[in-house]
Design a protein around this motif. Sequence first.
Motif, PDB file in Angstrom:
ATOM      1  N   PRO A  18       0.823  -1.368  -0.183  1.00 18.33           N
ATOM      2  CA  PRO A  18      -0.116   0.038  -0.039  1.00 18.33           C
ATOM      3  C   PRO A  18       0.844   1.181   0.186  1.00 18.33           C
ATOM      4  O   PRO A  18       0.374   2.125  -0.854  1.00 18.33           O
ATOM      5  N   ALA A  19       1.865   1.251   0.753  1.00 19.65           N
ATOM      6  CA  ALA A  19       2.763   2.289   0.651  1.00 19.65           C
ATOM      7  C   ALA A  19       3.312   2.736  -0.728  1.00 19.65           C
ATOM      8  O   ALA A  19       3.380   3.969  -1.021  1.00 19.65           O
ATOM      9  N   LEU A  20       3.921   1.495  -1.101  1.00 20.37           N
ATOM     10  CA  LEU A  20       4.415   1.708  -2.664  1.00 20.37           C
ATOM     11  C   LEU A  20       3.395   2.285  -3.479  1.00 20.37           C
ATOM     12  O   LEU A  20       3.697   3.137  -4.489  1.00 20.37           O
ATOM     13  N   LEU A  21       2.202   1.849  -3.622  1.00 19.72           N
ATOM     14  CA  LEU A  21       1.354   2.133  -4.330  1.00 19.72           C
ATOM     15  C   LEU A  21       0.903   3.751  -4.281  1.00 19.72           C
ATOM     16  O   LEU A  21       0.600   4.473  -5.219  1.00 19.72           O
ATOM     17  N   CYS A  22       0.827   4.263  -2.995  1.00 21.59           N
ATOM     18  CA  CYS A  22       0.736   5.462  -2.570  1.00 21.59           C
ATOM     19  C   CYS A  22       1.921   6.505  -3.235  1.00 21.59           C
ATOM     20  O   CYS A  22       1.561   7.566  -3.800  1.00 21.59           O
ATOM     21  N   ALA A  23       2.941   6.016  -3.183  1.00 20.82           N
ATOM     22  CA  ALA A  23       4.191   6.551  -3.574  1.00 20.82           C
ATOM     23  C   ALA A  23       4.332   6.775  -5.050  1.00 20.82           C
ATOM     24  O   ALA A  23       4.424   7.837  -5.714  1.00 20.82           O
ATOM     25  N   VAL A  24       3.616   5.604  -5.744  1.00 23.93           N
ATOM     26  CA  VAL A  24       3.466   5.770  -7.286  1.00 23.93           C
ATOM     27  C   VAL A  24       2.492   6.789  -7.690  1.00 23.93           C
ATOM     28  O   VAL A  24       2.596   7.469  -8.494  1.00 23.93           O
ATOM     29  N   ALA A  25       1.415   6.764  -6.720  1.00 26.71           N
ATOM     30  CA  ALA A  25       0.454   7.561  -7.343  1.00 26.71           C
ATOM     31  C   ALA A  25       1.014   9.198  -6.969  1.00 26.71           C
ATOM     32  O   ALA A  25       0.336  10.084  -7.852  1.00 26.71           O
ATOM     33  N   GLU A  26       1.658   9.493  -5.959  1.00 25.32           N
ATOM     34  CA  GLU A  26       1.980  10.730  -5.746  1.00 25.32           C
ATOM     35  C   GLU A  26       3.410  11.222  -6.661  1.00 25.32           C
ATOM     36  O   GLU A  26       3.341  12.459  -7.043  1.00 25.32           O
ATOM     37  N   ILE A  27       4.256  10.547  -6.736  1.00 30.13           N
ATOM     38  CA  ILE A  27       5.522  10.815  -7.439  1.00 30.13           C
ATOM     39  C   ILE A  27       5.704  10.111  -8.754  1.00 30.13           C
ATOM     40  O   ILE A  27       6.634  10.648  -9.638  1.00 30.13           O
ATOM     41  N   GLY A  28       4.921   9.116  -9.089  1.00 25.94           N
ATOM     42  CA  GLY A  28       5.027   8.305 -10.601  1.00 25.94           C
ATOM     43  C   GLY A  28       6.072   7.356 -10.315  1.00 25.94           C
ATOM     44  O   GLY A  28       6.988   7.380  -9.573  1.00 25.94           O
ATOM     45  N   VAL A  29       5.584   6.298 -11.271  1.00 29.99           N
ATOM     46  CA  VAL A  29       6.583   4.957 -11.226  1.00 29.99           C
ATOM     47  C   VAL A  29       7.950   5.349 -11.458  1.00 29.99           C
ATOM     48  O   VAL A  29       8.992   4.778 -11.183  1.00 29.99           O
ATOM     49  N   ASP A  30       8.263   6.243 -12.471  1.00 22.52           N
ATOM     50  CA  ASP A  30       9.649   6.549 -12.932  1.00 22.52           C
ATOM     51  C   ASP A  30      10.519   6.840 -11.673  1.00 22.52           C
ATOM     52  O   ASP A  30      11.746   7.030 -11.817  1.00 22.52           O
ATOM     53  N   ALA A  31       9.851   7.467 -10.651  1.00 24.08           N
ATOM     54  CA  ALA A  31      10.784   7.927  -9.436  1.00 24.08           C
ATOM     55  C   ALA A  31      10.959   7.016  -8.426  1.00 24.08           C
ATOM     56  O   ALA A  31      11.609   7.223  -7.404  1.00 24.08           O
ATOM     57  N   CYS A  32      10.285   5.723  -8.630  1.00 19.62           N
ATOM     58  CA  CYS A  32      10.469   4.837  -7.631  1.00 19.62           C
ATOM     59  C   CYS A  32      11.422   3.378  -8.094  1.00 19.62           C
ATOM     60  O   CYS A  32      11.193   3.173  -9.238  1.00 19.62           O
ATOM     61  N   MET A  33      12.289   3.246  -7.118  1.00 21.00           N
ATOM     62  CA  MET A  33      13.185   2.043  -7.502  1.00 21.00           C
ATOM     63  C   MET A  33      13.276   1.107  -6.557  1.00 21.00           C
ATOM     64  O   MET A  33      12.900   1.280  -5.399  1.00 21.00           O
ATOM     65  N   PHE A  34      13.726  -0.243  -6.898  1.00 19.84           N
ATOM     66  CA  PHE A  34      13.759  -1.361  -5.977  1.00 19.84           C
ATOM     67  C   PHE A  34      15.126  -1.142  -5.173  1.00 19.84           C
ATOM     68  O   PHE A  34      16.379  -0.863  -5.619  1.00 19.84           O
ATOM     69  N   SER A  35      15.090  -1.651  -3.994  1.00 18.44           N
ATOM     70  CA  SER A  35      16.174  -1.770  -3.221  1.00 18.44           C
ATOM     71  C   SER A  35      15.750  -2.638  -1.806  1.00 18.44           C
ATOM     72  O   SER A  35      14.541  -2.830  -1.610  1.00 18.44           O
ATOM     73  N   ILE A  36      16.730  -2.919  -0.989  1.00 21.16           N
ATOM     74  CA  ILE A  36      16.626  -4.140  -0.165  1.00 21.16           C
ATOM     75  C   ILE A  36      16.962  -3.431   1.320  1.00 21.16           C
ATOM     76  O   ILE A  36      16.548  -3.482   2.426  1.00 21.16           O
ATOM     77  N   ASP A  37      18.445  -2.912   1.586  1.00 24.56           N
ATOM     78  CA  ASP A  37      18.823  -2.404   2.845  1.00 24.56           C
ATOM     79  C   ASP A  37      19.485  -3.706   3.467  1.00 24.56           C
ATOM     80  O   ASP A  37      19.448  -3.748   4.628  1.00 24.56           O
ATOM     81  N   TYR A  38      19.831  -4.289   2.854  1.00 23.60           N
ATOM     82  CA  TYR A  38      20.851  -5.782   3.111  1.00 23.60           C
ATOM     83  C   TYR A  38      22.249  -5.124   3.708  1.00 23.60           C
ATOM     84  O   TYR A  38      22.733  -4.273   3.416  1.00 23.60           O
ATOM     85  N   PRO A  39      22.663  -5.645   5.001  1.00 18.31           N
ATOM     86  CA  PRO A  39      22.011  -7.015   5.855  1.00 18.31           C
ATOM     87  C   PRO A  39      21.139  -6.460   7.065  1.00 18.31           C
ATOM     88  O   PRO A  39      20.785  -7.321   7.763  1.00 18.31           O
ATOM     89  N   PHE A  40      20.656  -5.210   7.029  1.00 16.08           N
ATOM     90  CA  PHE A  40      19.876  -4.859   7.920  1.00 16.08           C
ATOM     91  C   PHE A  40      18.267  -5.294   7.584  1.00 16.08           C
ATOM     92  O   PHE A  40      17.552  -5.298   8.685  1.00 16.08           O
ATOM     93  N   GLU A  41      18.026  -5.497   6.477  1.00 19.86           N
ATOM     94  CA  GLU A  41      16.906  -6.464   6.107  1.00 19.86           C
ATOM     95  C   GLU A  41      17.005  -7.518   5.418  1.00 19.86           C
ATOM     96  O   GLU A  41      18.217  -7.870   4.818  1.00 19.86           O
ATOM     97  N   SER A  42      16.264  -8.328   5.342  1.00 16.63           N
ATOM     98  CA  SER A  42      16.181  -9.693   4.372  1.00 16.63           C
ATOM     99  C   SER A  42      15.980  -9.642   2.877  1.00 16.63           C
ATOM    100  O   SER A  42      15.180  -8.836   2.523  1.00 16.63           O
ATOM    101  N   ILE A  43      16.947 -10.233   2.160  1.00 13.76           N
ATOM    102  CA  ILE A  43      16.912 -10.291   0.746  1.00 13.76           C
ATOM    103  C   ILE A  43      15.462 -11.088   0.298  1.00 13.76           C
ATOM    104  O   ILE A  43      14.816 -10.320  -0.436  1.00 13.76           O
ATOM    105  N   PRO A  44      15.298 -12.253   0.925  1.00 11.83           N
ATOM    106  CA  PRO A  44      13.967 -12.885   0.547  1.00 11.83           C
ATOM    107  C   PRO A  44      12.885 -12.124   0.777  1.00 11.83           C
ATOM    108  O   PRO A  44      12.000 -11.734   0.166  1.00 11.83           O
ATOM    109  N   ASN A  45      12.666 -11.412   2.068  1.00 13.34           N
ATOM    110  CA  ASN A  45      11.430 -10.558   2.354  1.00 13.34           C
ATOM    111  C   ASN A  45      11.370  -9.342   1.633  1.00 13.34           C
ATOM    112  O   ASN A  45      10.351  -9.149   0.898  1.00 13.34           O
ATOM    113  N   ALA A  46      12.431  -8.713   1.003  1.00  9.50           N
ATOM    114  CA  ALA A  46      12.497  -7.560   0.204  1.00  9.50           C
ATOM    115  C   ALA A  46      11.865  -7.927  -1.576  1.00  9.50           C
ATOM    116  O   ALA A  46      11.480  -7.323  -2.115  1.00  9.50           O
ATOM    117  N   SER A  47      12.112  -9.516  -1.722  1.00  6.05           N
ATOM    118  CA  SER A  47      11.993  -9.864  -2.853  1.00  6.05           C
ATOM    119  C   SER A  47      10.730 -10.578  -3.231  1.00  6.05           C
ATOM    120  O   SER A  47      10.512 -10.907  -4.341  1.00  6.05           O
TER     121      SER A  47
END
Length: 330
Positions: free
Chosen positions: A277-306
Amino acid sequence: MLNKIALEEAWNIPDAAALGGFQPGSLAPKGVIGGDLGANLLDVHGTRLEQMNENGVELMVLSLVSAGPQGVADKAGAEKMASTANDQLSAAVMENPSRFAALCSLSMHDPTQAGQELRRCWDKLEGFVGVILNDFQSAGQDGNTMLFYDDPAYDVFWATADELGAPVYIHPRSATNEITEKMWKGREHLAFSALGYANRVNMHLLGIITAGVLDRFPNLKLVVGHMGEHIPYDLYRIDHKLNRARFPQMRMRKDRLVRDYFGTQVFITTSGHFSTPALLCAVAEIGVDACMFSIDYPFESIPNASIDETVIKETLVVDQYALMASGDIV
């Protein structure tokens, strides 16, 4: 979902403590964050790469873990940490350049020296695709002085990043001791990634934008993580309240709103914030061209992000891959 590019992924220098760098035990006891956080930060070609292969991550852009040189109040010490990290990280990613790239670290005590180190990374080292700045630069004898890059003195640095086409990722860091004592004492649990990181970074990013830095350097690109550090969800109120009749000295172009920079000069990533839902809100506000994938490993999980949750998430990866291949962003 294949061919994902992850842009905010941490790494550490083996001798970080000797240089005044990040020590994993200072953040949380061993096992609380990502198992053995210290080992995971040092690893590049072992478990990290195995998990990339298992989860469709094609390329991981590594950077020195926060606060990096920004946490070193001594100018010479910060510059030494930056150059040491850059040399070692370049060597690490070039062992497998088809799967790894890097963001260079800079001391921001001296804007001219910062530009020189960026140029050294760009021209003399290999593997670098951008810069990481961990929010403000600590300075002063007690470390409580905070240097911010919306100051006109930093135009010499921004000019170099603009000339080289080096995107600048603005990443969070911990507050100074003075700010921690005045604002976060008794509520330390909120001082870090739950709230404090975003509140400090979004102020800095908005300061840079409203200071007119992006107008003076139209090729410059800025990136923030964690689904935009709260900014996409407040954009209406931000633009509504930056009333030019009230703030006539604001240096940002008078014919532009903050939202107008997203997708051309300002970008966000999903690092550490895996809410659809947060991603959908961001896309609605700033457009899909402004949004990119990332993880924050190893502070976050690669499988969870993917996890494949939405068609939009797959669209982000395809668009990001095309941008990276074209050189339009990192």
